[in-house]
Design an enzyme around this catalytic site. Structure first.
Site, PDB file in Angstrom:
ATOM      1  N   GLU A 161       0.802  -1.229   0.000  1.00  0.00           N
ATOM      2  CA  GLU A 161       0.000   0.000   0.000  1.00  0.00           C
ATOM      3  C   GLU A 161       0.841   1.289   0.000  1.00  0.00           C
ATOM      4  O   GLU A 161       0.672   2.145   0.873  1.00  0.00           O
ATOM      5  CB  GLU A 161      -0.990  -0.025   1.172  1.00  0.00           C
ATOM      6  CG  GLU A 161      -1.884  -1.256   1.122  1.00  0.00           C
ATOM      7  CD  GLU A 161      -2.832  -1.400   2.309  1.00  0.00           C
ATOM      8  OE1 GLU A 161      -2.862  -0.532   3.184  1.00  0.00           O
ATOM      9  OE2 GLU A 161      -3.559  -2.420   2.328  1.00  0.00           O
ATOM     10  N   GLU A 167      -6.019 -10.423  -2.139  1.00  0.00           N
ATOM     11  CA  GLU A 167      -6.835 -10.283  -0.917  1.00  0.00           C
ATOM     12  C   GLU A 167      -8.321 -10.188  -1.252  1.00  0.00           C
ATOM     13  O   GLU A 167      -9.057  -9.401  -0.641  1.00  0.00           O
ATOM     14  CB  GLU A 167      -6.409  -9.037  -0.129  1.00  0.00           C
ATOM     15  CG  GLU A 167      -4.933  -9.000   0.227  1.00  0.00           C
ATOM     16  CD  GLU A 167      -4.526  -7.812   1.096  1.00  0.00           C
ATOM     17  OE1 GLU A 167      -5.407  -7.132   1.650  1.00  0.00           O
ATOM     18  OE2 GLU A 167      -3.303  -7.569   1.203  1.00  0.00           O
ATOM     19  N   HIS A 195     -10.291  -5.792  -2.592  1.00  0.00           N
ATOM     20  CA  HIS A 195     -11.352  -5.669  -1.577  1.00  0.00           C
ATOM     21  C   HIS A 195     -12.493  -4.917  -2.255  1.00  0.00           C
ATOM     22  O   HIS A 195     -12.506  -3.683  -2.299  1.00  0.00           O
ATOM     23  CB  HIS A 195     -10.833  -4.924  -0.352  1.00  0.00           C
ATOM     24  CG  HIS A 195      -9.774  -5.679   0.386  1.00  0.00           C
ATOM     25  ND1 HIS A 195     -10.030  -6.880   1.019  1.00  0.00           N
ATOM     26  CD2 HIS A 195      -8.452  -5.438   0.564  1.00  0.00           C
ATOM     27  CE1 HIS A 195      -8.913  -7.330   1.565  1.00  0.00           C
ATOM     28  NE2 HIS A 195      -7.944  -6.478   1.302  1.00  0.00           N
ATOM     29  N   ASP A 222     -12.111 -10.073  -1.514  1.00  0.00           N
ATOM     30  CA  ASP A 222     -13.412 -10.267  -0.865  1.00  0.00           C
ATOM     31  C   ASP A 222     -14.370  -9.261  -1.484  1.00  0.00           C
ATOM     32  O   ASP A 222     -13.935  -8.272  -2.078  1.00  0.00           O
ATOM     33  CB  ASP A 222     -13.360 -10.178   0.675  1.00  0.00           C
ATOM     34  CG  ASP A 222     -12.635  -8.968   1.228  1.00  0.00           C
ATOM     35  OD1 ASP A 222     -12.569  -7.920   0.552  1.00  0.00           O
ATOM     36  OD2 ASP A 222     -12.130  -9.062   2.370  1.00  0.00           O
ATOM     37  N   ASN A 273       2.114  -4.568  -3.397  1.00  0.00           N
ATOM     38  CA  ASN A 273       0.714  -4.960  -3.239  1.00  0.00           C
ATOM     39  C   ASN A 273      -0.099  -3.727  -2.851  1.00  0.00           C
ATOM     40  O   ASN A 273       0.319  -2.947  -1.991  1.00  0.00           O
ATOM     41  CB  ASN A 273       0.684  -6.007  -2.101  1.00  0.00           C
ATOM     42  CG  ASN A 273      -0.641  -6.663  -1.861  1.00  0.00           C
ATOM     43  OD1 ASN A 273      -1.295  -7.105  -2.802  1.00  0.00           O
ATOM     44  ND2 ASN A 273      -1.051  -6.738  -0.599  1.00  0.00           N
TER      45      ASN A 273
END
Ligand code: G3I
Length: 323
Positions: free
Chosen positions: A137, A242, A214, A244, A178
């Protein structure tokens, strides 16, 4: 359902889940996480982060990460290391140390080389080789650099310092940057493209871009596949790291159907892009999802419900790998 997710992706891509150490006492949860028809990869959600691994300067603890690696080894699953340098979950000695550039550079080097070096060769060999989210990030949503202790002290040089230290510590590991909100094209994705270009031009080791994903039900970016392709065109691999897909609660049948479509779209995009090496969901069950604790009134983001029962999203994942 009834088809093996891993068999569908076999030999080409991995499919995995994040997990966290407190969850490993839940035997029903661990049984499904260890089901290698569904998962051939695990990412530790917290236990390899800086606050867990170097809580005070020069004192390293690996027990949490080691427990996740031991489970993955027992199951024959790939591990993604997560992560070396991130603005969050930093011990206060890092954030409040008021270190100068040279000192923080040394601290970043020591941290990355010790953590990555600890796990060198500890992870069973799979194809592709195991990976590290070395940088997590780095950008704001508008594509500018995030103002954190690393950037504010070292400028953007911290990225190269960390990547070089990680490469030296484990030459076989794939090294990633990432980030989230880089699923579709836009300012933040462009910033990532420009960073990777400049690292490559300077001979800094970089192997992959991690796309966290996300996402929100009904809002999978239409440019996802094109964006993954623009990343791989740089000569790096990509991974969905990651995934979701959350919704505003309560969960309804209609939302579950849309979520199924959305999971299918994301998997299909990775499947379609040769340089997309795999997909990790950010825990497989709503029982342990980070979403409700962060986004009030939202949740149900995972493919398994809180009772570990597969939702329509699971069938979307299978359909995505079949596409
Ligand atoms: O360890 C403490 C424990 O001692 C304390 O009793 C408890 C009470 O709140 O908190 C525990 O720390 C929590 C930690 O997870 C470990 O469980 C933190 O409060 C909690 O904020 C932290 O959340 C993690 C989050 O990163 C932090 O930003 C989530 O579990 C983890 O899934 C999440 O993962 C991140 C990725 O690393 C990067 N991308 C975004 C993703 C979701 O936020």
């Amino acid at each position: 359902a009834g088809l093996s997710v891993v068999a569908l992706a076999a030999g080409k891509k991995y499919f995995g889940s994040a997990t966290d150490n407190p969850e490993l006492t839940d035997t029903a949860y661990v049984a499904e996480l260890s089901n290698t028809k569904d998962f051939n990869q695990i990412t530790p959600g917290n236990s390899m982060k800086w606050d867990a691994t170097e809580p005070s300067r020069g004192t390293f603890t690996f027990s949490g990460g080691d427990a996740v690696v031991a489970l993955a080894k027992k199951n024959g699953q790939l591990v993604r290391g997560h992560n070396c340098v991130w603005h969050n979950q930093l011990p206060s000695w890092v954030t409040s140390g008021n270190f100068d550039n040279a000192t923080l550079t040394s601290i970043v080097q020591t941290h990355c080389s010790t953590v990555v070096g600890h796990y060198k060769g500890q992870i069973c060999k799979y194809s592709p080789p195991h990976s590290w989210d070395v940088i997590n990030e780095p950008f704001n949503d508008d594509g500018t650099w995030r103002s954190d202790v690393f950037y504010n002290t070292m400028g953007s040089s911290y990225v190269a310092v960390a990547l070089r230290a990680a490469r030296a510590a484990d030459p076989a590991a794939k090294l990633y940057i990432n980030d989230y909100n880089i699923e579709g094209t836009g300012a933040k994705s462009t910033a990532m493209v420009n960073l990777v270009k400049s690292l490559k031009a300077s001979g800094v080791p970089i192997d992959g871009i991690g796309v966290q994903a996300h996402l929100i039900v009904g809002q999978v970016p239409s440019t996802l596949q094109a964006n993954l392709e623009q990343f791989t065109a740089l000569g790096v691999e990509v991974a969905i790291t990651e995934l979701d897909i959350r919704m505003t609660l309560p969960e309804t049948a209609a939302l579950r159907q849309q979520q199924k479509q959305d999971y299918q779209s994301v998997i299909a995009a990775c499947k379609a892009v040769a340089g997309c090496v795999g997909v990790t969901i950010w825990d497989y069950t709503d029982k342990y999802s980070w979403v409700p604790g962060t986004f009030s009134g939202q949740g149900a983001a995972c493919p398994w419900d809180a009772n570990l029962v597969k939702k329509p999203a699971y069938d979307g994942i299978v359909a995505g790998w079949q596409s």
